[in-house]
Design an enzyme around this catalytic site. Structure first.
Site, PDB file in Angstrom:
ATOM      1  CE  LYS A 178      27.698  14.205 -68.413  1.00 13.48           C
ATOM      2  NZ  LYS A 178      26.486  13.236 -68.158  1.00 13.48           N
ATOM      3  CB  CYS A 187      25.602   6.300 -69.768  1.00 16.01           C
ATOM      4  SG  CYS A 187      24.945   7.645 -70.730  1.00 16.01           S
ATOM      5  N   GLY A 242      14.909  12.148 -60.278  1.00 19.79           N
ATOM      6  CA  GLY A 242      13.865  13.135 -59.355  1.00 19.79           C
ATOM      7  C   GLY A 242      13.005  12.322 -58.615  1.00 19.79           C
TER       8      GLY A 242
HETATM    9  O1  RRO Z   1      25.228  12.217 -70.093  1.00 19.65           O
HETATM   10  C1  RRO Z   1      24.414  11.439 -70.057  1.00 19.65           C
HETATM   11  O2  RRO Z   1      23.459  11.235 -70.868  1.00 19.65           O
HETATM   12  C2  RRO Z   1      23.731  10.678 -68.787  1.00 19.65           C
HETATM   13  C3  RRO Z   1      24.706   9.866 -68.234  1.00 19.65           C
HETATM   14 BR1  RRO Z   1      26.485   9.815 -68.462  1.00 19.65          BR
HETATM   15  C4  RRO Z   1      24.487   9.078 -66.987  1.00 19.65           C
HETATM   16  O3  RRO Z   1      25.378   8.339 -66.445  1.00 19.65           O
HETATM   17  N1  RRO Z   1      23.139   9.169 -66.766  1.00 19.65           N
HETATM   18  C5  RRO Z   1      22.180  10.059 -67.280  1.00 19.65           C
HETATM   19  O4  RRO Z   1      21.258   9.922 -66.704  1.00 19.65           O
HETATM   20  N2  RRO Z   1      22.657  10.870 -68.170  1.00 19.65           N
END
Ligand code: RRO
Length: 308
Positions: free
Chosen positions: A44, A127, A218
């Site tokens: 993550k 993000c 998706g």
């Molecule tokens: O943690 C998130 O909300 C998230 C991240 Br860091 C990302 O790079 N891409 C995403 O879809 N969610």
């Protein structure tokens, strides 16, 4: 069939791996990826401090894809720096995904994580889910300033996870940035940011953060992902390895990413929905497609997409 691949000199026993964010936050999840058929263990995206992330519900799967606004829940880089050496026992590459709220954050994390010797580092510039924080990858100048600093402290192969671009001019601008920085691979694409999914029966949004807005993943994003893989593959003349992410539900979807120029493929929504058995199923399906078409390996069809 041998589905192994090599990216920036690192050998992956399979070209199919998890996307950062999908079942890879905790020690248990990372070890389960290690025991699975995944070709790598991708963490993550990590921040300086541990984070709970956004309020729930913050992920919603639906026919056709998913929407999320997780808000970077993670253990903090110190925990991952301790874990990474232990994950090496699974004998597959460990890829550390790093994020942050300032250039300093990225540099601090990159330095410490580099010392824990992951096989590769993926710098997340995309993000979409932190209230008030824009996606860095949509600002070429900020991206260049940040990446130049991170590059100085990362000695293992370093890649960048980019958001989807919808205009060739933006892709061309980012290619010039990446050439000046000197990156070793690309991961394309992160979720399609700031989508909105509506439940018409309840007359309501489906996730809580940011009024229901979140990143789409998706099947529904596959054409956007393929377009970005293909565009960057061509702009780099096939010389920069690309990991394709977005819309891989079947082995045929993975094959499409390879045809567009990907050297490997990451699985997000499908892995979250289906679980770790996804990798074995996709392996079989991809091998069957390659065999039927007479390709001896994933690299044999890389970039081979025909144009009319
Ligand atoms: O943690 C998130 O909300 C998230 C991240 Br860091 C990302 O790079 N891409 C995403 O879809 N969610």
């Amino acid at each position: 069939m041998d589905l192994s691949t090599t990216i920036a000199g690192v050998r992956f026993p399979s070209c199919l791996m998890n996307a950062a964010g999908a079942r890879c936050v905790t020690r248990e999840e990372l070890e389960a990826l290690g025991r699975s058929h995944a070709g790598a263990i991708v963490t993550k995206s990590m921040t300086v401090e541990p984070r709970q992330g956004n309020p729930e519900p913050r992920y919603h799967g639906f026919p056709g894809g998913s929407i999320n606004s997780m808000g970077l829940p993670n253990l903090g880089y110190r925990a991952y720096a301790q874990l990474i050496p232990e994950l090496r026992k699974f004998k597959k590459p460990v890829m550390a995904s790093i994020a942050g709220f300032s250039d300093e954050d990225f540099v601090t994390i990159a330095k410490a994580i580099n010392e824990s010797r992951p096989d590769l580092v993926e710098v997340n510039l995309s993000c979409p889910n932190i209230p008030g924080e824009p996606q860095i990858g949509y600002d070429a100048n900020s991206s260049e300033r940040l990446l130049k600093r991170v590059r100085k402290v990362v000695s293992v192969p370093m890649g960048v996870k980019l958001p989807p671009y919808f205009d060739p001019a933006h892709q061309e601008k980012m290619v010039r940035v990446l050439e000046r920085v000197g990156v070793d691979f690309l991961s394309l694409i992160n979720s399609v940011g700031n989508g909105l999914v509506v439940d018409p029966d309840k007359e309501c949004v489906v996730i809580k953060p940011k009024g229901g807005f979140g990143g789409l993943g998706g099947a529904l994003i596959k054409p956007v992902a393929l377009a970005n893989v293909r565009a960057f593959w061509k702009l780099f003349g096939g010389r920069l390895p690309i990991i394709g992410t977005g819309g891989v539900v079947t082995g045929a979807d993975a094959f499409e990413h390879l045809l567009c120029g990907a050297s490997a493929v990451q699985i997000g929504t499908t892995l979250v929905e289906e679980g770790l058995g996804t990798f074995e199923r996709l392996e079989k399906e991809l091998a069957a497609v390659l065999e039927k078409k007479g390709y001896a390996s994933p690299s044999a069809c890389r970039g081979a997409l025909r144009e009319l």
